[in-house]
Design an enzyme around this catalytic site. Structure first.
Site, mmCIF file in Angstrom:
data_model
loop_
_atom_site.group_PDB
_atom_site.id
_atom_site.type_symbol
_atom_site.label_atom_id
_atom_site.label_comp_id
_atom_site.label_asym_id
_atom_site.label_seq_id
_atom_site.Cartn_x
_atom_site.Cartn_y
_atom_site.Cartn_z
ATOM 1 N N ARG A 46 66.269 15.468 49.462
ATOM 2 C CA ARG A 46 66.238 16.700 48.476
ATOM 3 C C ARG A 46 67.267 16.468 47.388
ATOM 4 O O ARG A 46 67.565 17.266 46.929
ATOM 5 C CB ARG A 46 67.012 17.849 49.406
ATOM 6 C CG ARG A 46 66.237 18.155 50.840
ATOM 7 C CD ARG A 46 66.740 19.739 51.230
ATOM 8 N NE ARG A 46 65.641 20.014 52.348
ATOM 9 C CZ ARG A 46 66.293 19.803 53.569
ATOM 10 N NH1 ARG A 46 67.327 19.293 53.810
ATOM 11 N NH2 ARG A 46 65.513 20.043 54.722
ATOM 12 N N LYS A 53 61.696 16.341 33.246
ATOM 13 C CA LYS A 53 60.421 16.522 33.750
ATOM 14 C C LYS A 53 59.992 15.383 34.454
ATOM 15 O O LYS A 53 59.935 14.239 33.980
ATOM 16 C CB LYS A 53 59.407 16.891 32.523
ATOM 17 C CG LYS A 53 59.548 18.535 32.204
ATOM 18 C CD LYS A 53 58.301 18.505 31.173
ATOM 19 C CE LYS A 53 58.632 19.930 30.697
ATOM 20 N NZ LYS A 53 57.596 20.531 29.541
ATOM 21 N N GLU A 90 55.243 11.351 18.392
ATOM 22 C CA GLU A 90 56.206 12.136 19.230
ATOM 23 C C GLU A 90 57.522 12.132 18.058
ATOM 24 O O GLU A 90 58.129 13.163 17.942
ATOM 25 C CB GLU A 90 56.705 11.743 20.395
ATOM 26 C CG GLU A 90 55.400 11.654 21.438
ATOM 27 C CD GLU A 90 55.177 12.971 21.968
ATOM 28 O OE1 GLU A 90 55.804 14.095 21.829
ATOM 29 O OE2 GLU A 90 54.018 13.123 22.728
ATOM 30 N N LYS A 113 65.431 17.067 20.915
ATOM 31 C CA LYS A 113 65.216 17.283 22.357
ATOM 32 C C LYS A 113 65.996 17.754 22.925
ATOM 33 O O LYS A 113 66.048 18.631 23.852
ATOM 34 C CB LYS A 113 64.435 16.059 22.790
ATOM 35 C CG LYS A 113 63.749 16.264 24.296
ATOM 36 C CD LYS A 113 62.449 15.896 24.646
ATOM 37 C CE LYS A 113 62.268 16.264 26.052
ATOM 38 N NZ LYS A 113 61.224 15.723 26.576
ATOM 39 N N GLU A 166 61.501 25.598 30.665
ATOM 40 C CA GLU A 166 60.437 25.994 29.743
ATOM 41 C C GLU A 166 60.285 27.657 30.103
ATOM 42 O O GLU A 166 58.966 27.608 30.388
ATOM 43 C CB GLU A 166 59.482 25.116 29.976
ATOM 44 C CG GLU A 166 58.436 25.120 28.808
ATOM 45 C CD GLU A 166 57.300 23.801 28.814
ATOM 46 O OE1 GLU A 166 57.956 22.581 28.885
ATOM 47 O OE2 GLU A 166 56.234 24.388 28.718
ATOM 48 N N ARG A 205 61.301 25.360 24.637
ATOM 49 C CA ARG A 205 60.968 23.949 25.169
ATOM 50 C C ARG A 205 59.355 24.034 24.936
ATOM 51 O O ARG A 205 58.983 22.810 24.888
ATOM 52 C CB ARG A 205 61.283 24.046 26.700
ATOM 53 C CG ARG A 205 61.045 22.370 26.784
ATOM 54 C CD ARG A 205 61.835 21.804 28.294
ATOM 55 N NE ARG A 205 61.318 20.503 28.439
ATOM 56 C CZ ARG A 205 62.056 19.810 29.344
ATOM 57 N NH1 ARG A 205 63.278 20.198 30.034
ATOM 58 N NH2 ARG A 205 61.781 18.700 29.444
ATOM 59 N N ASN A 217 55.491 20.893 22.782
ATOM 60 C CA ASN A 217 53.968 20.911 22.925
ATOM 61 C C ASN A 217 53.337 20.980 21.772
ATOM 62 O O ASN A 217 51.991 20.841 21.898
ATOM 63 C CB ASN A 217 53.640 21.689 24.015
ATOM 64 C CG ASN A 217 54.345 21.642 25.374
ATOM 65 O OD1 ASN A 217 54.369 20.678 25.847
ATOM 66 N ND2 ASN A 217 54.398 22.692 26.162
ATOM 67 N N HIS A 221 49.796 19.311 21.611
ATOM 68 C CA HIS A 221 49.375 18.728 22.860
ATOM 69 C C HIS A 221 48.250 19.448 23.363
ATOM 70 O O HIS A 221 47.474 18.808 24.146
ATOM 71 C CB HIS A 221 50.513 18.751 23.795
ATOM 72 C CG HIS A 221 51.641 17.579 23.662
ATOM 73 N ND1 HIS A 221 52.411 17.581 22.465
ATOM 74 C CD2 HIS A 221 52.030 16.826 24.440
ATOM 75 C CE1 HIS A 221 53.063 16.754 22.726
ATOM 76 N NE2 HIS A 221 53.283 16.244 24.013
ATOM 77 N N HIS A 243 45.278 17.374 24.126
ATOM 78 C CA HIS A 243 44.759 17.427 25.740
ATOM 79 C C HIS A 243 43.206 17.462 25.597
ATOM 80 O O HIS A 243 42.655 16.702 26.445
ATOM 81 C CB HIS A 243 45.461 18.796 26.406
ATOM 82 C CG HIS A 243 44.808 18.741 27.825
ATOM 83 N ND1 HIS A 243 45.404 18.159 28.909
ATOM 84 C CD2 HIS A 243 43.713 19.474 28.160
ATOM 85 C CE1 HIS A 243 44.593 18.449 29.900
ATOM 86 N NE2 HIS A 243 43.715 19.240 29.625
ATOM 87 N N HIS A 279 48.040 8.761 24.834
ATOM 88 C CA HIS A 279 48.608 10.130 24.636
ATOM 89 C C HIS A 279 49.155 10.435 23.298
ATOM 90 O O HIS A 279 48.942 11.432 22.496
ATOM 91 C CB HIS A 279 49.697 10.468 25.564
ATOM 92 C CG HIS A 279 50.301 11.589 25.599
ATOM 93 N ND1 HIS A 279 49.819 12.770 26.029
ATOM 94 C CD2 HIS A 279 51.438 11.858 25.323
ATOM 95 C CE1 HIS A 279 50.708 13.681 25.638
ATOM 96 N NE2 HIS A 279 51.536 13.373 25.153
HETATM 97 N N1 GLY Z 1 57.406 16.522 26.888
HETATM 98 C C1 GLY Z 1 57.685 17.730 26.765
HETATM 99 C C2 GLY Z 1 58.836 18.173 27.428
HETATM 100 O O1 GLY Z 1 59.828 17.437 27.982
HETATM 101 O O2 GLY Z 1 59.076 19.401 27.651
#
Ligand code: GLY
Length: 369
Positions: free
Chosen positions: A121, A143, A185, A227, A237, A242, A246, A249, A253, A267
């Site tokens: 956990r 993430k 990025e 960031k 998010e 947040r 994107n 993206h 995508h 990417h």
């Molecule tokens: N890569 C986008 C984020 O970390 O929210």
């Protein structure tokens, strides 16, 4: 060395950026390494380049690395690999209070982070990103995910690392194409919130890509600081802050899907073209000055990244591309939020974008060049 704090109640951590951090890994990570044996999950290539450096550093602190090798590539973000890794961590006796080191790019960071999120956990982990993309994006913010048959990053968790060490020397062994993809990025951070940084990149982008030490440190640290601020504001998010990360993206995508999520289009390359199209679409709707959109096209092109759809040699329609967007994981109650631009440095989430209009716009772009 630059130190950036990611401020999260009860789970704050530092991102350290500089040259030679891997050499001093044991010192940086000392507060988190309780045992003699240190589990290190590593991309095979990263281990080949940096394994001896990591071992020497740990040895100087009386510690020993126990390696787990990950094959490079998205294929490693799988249920099978997750099972193999968690079984290995259990066999190694990893406990909740321990910290596993993730050495490599986004694949290793995402896989290891998710394994650590679910092991007993939740156990600790330290991100040691060795690609530009992982340093400025995926290693920061918690993430973690694997891919499923239904799509990329669809199974995962938010699980913050205890420390991120971004050693800029690791970028010396990165292929130029990977460097450029990560740079997309970096450009994104200028676009979405920092016009001065974007202007700085227009002047200094070539030095960053050439790995000039001072330029690289400034670019990586500034990107991470942006960031960190956004993650601290909206860790999961939920507020829209947040989601700004994107930018580019959703278009990106569609190109990644159309090219089969393969090496044909990395990417970061998809994101670069996606940002250009987000800007052109914003200009078409009268939201952004044409000149700003052209500035972005020039910056992307100057970095050797795709700035026109024609660079991709696609044989599809705008509708085909828009259809891919329907499978984007950002779909929310039947609508797809789009990140658009008001100016360089000001992105916003538009919820009123009709996919038919996007398909028509993409048809125009497909025919234009
Ligand atoms: N890569 C986008 C984020 O970390 O929210």
């Amino acid at each position: 060395m630059a130190v950036i704090a990611v401020e999260l109640a009860g789970r704050s951590y530092e991102v350290r950026v500089g040259h030679g951090l891997l050499r001093d890994l044991a010192d940086h990570a000392a507060p988190f390494l309780r045992k003699e044996i240190v589990p290190v999950v590593a991309d095979r290539n990263a281990r080949r380049h940096w394994g001896a450096t990591v071992e020497a550093s740990l040895a100087s602190a009386g510690k020993l690395a126990r390696w787990y090798d990950v094959e490079p590539g998205e294929g490693s973000k799988s249920w099978r690999e997750l099972e193999r890794l968690t079984d290995w961590m259990l066999a190694e006796g990893v406990e909740r209070g321990d910290h596993v080191v993730a050495l490599g790019g986004g694949v290793v960071g995402d896989l290891t982070g998710f394994a650590c999120a679910i092991l007993k956990r939740g156990c600790g982990f330290i991100q040691v990103p060795t690609t530009l993309l992982a340093q400025v994006d995926s290693s920061v913010g918690g993430k973690t995910a694997i891919n499923s048959a239904a799509g990329k990053n669809l199974v995962g968790a938010f699980h913050q690392p205890a420390l991120v060490l971004a050693d800029l020397a690791a970028l010396d062994t990165l292929r130029d194409r990977e460097m450029r993809a990560g740079y997309a990025e970096v450009l994104k951070y200028g676009l979405l919130g920092d016009a001065d940084f974007f202007a700085w990149l227009e002047e200094n982008g070539a030095a960053v890509l050439a790995r000039d030490p001072a330029a690289l440190e400034h670019a990586v640290a500034t990107s991470i600081a942006t960031k960190a601020r956004i993650v601290a504001e909206d860790e999961r998010e939920t507020t829209g802050a947040r989601a700004l990360l994107n930018l580019g993206h959703t278009f990106g995508h569609a190109f990644e899907a159309e090219t089969g999520f393969s090496d044909r289009l990395l990417h970061g390359e998809a994101v670069a073209l996606g940002m250009v199209l987000a800007a052109r679409y914003s200009a078409r709707r009268g939201l952004l000055a044409e000149e700003a959109s052209q500035r972005l096209t020039r910056a992307v092109d100057a970095a050797g990244l795709p700035a026109e759809i024609s660079a991709l040699n696609l044989s599809c329609s705008g509708r085909d591309l828009a259809d891919h967007m329907l499978h984007d994981k950002k779909m929310d109650a039947g609508t797809l939020p789009f990140l658009l631009l008001r100016s360089i440095g000001a992105a916003f989430l538009a919820k009123d974008v009709a996919l038919d209009d996007v398909a028509q716009f993409l048809d125009g772009e497909l025919q234009a060049h």
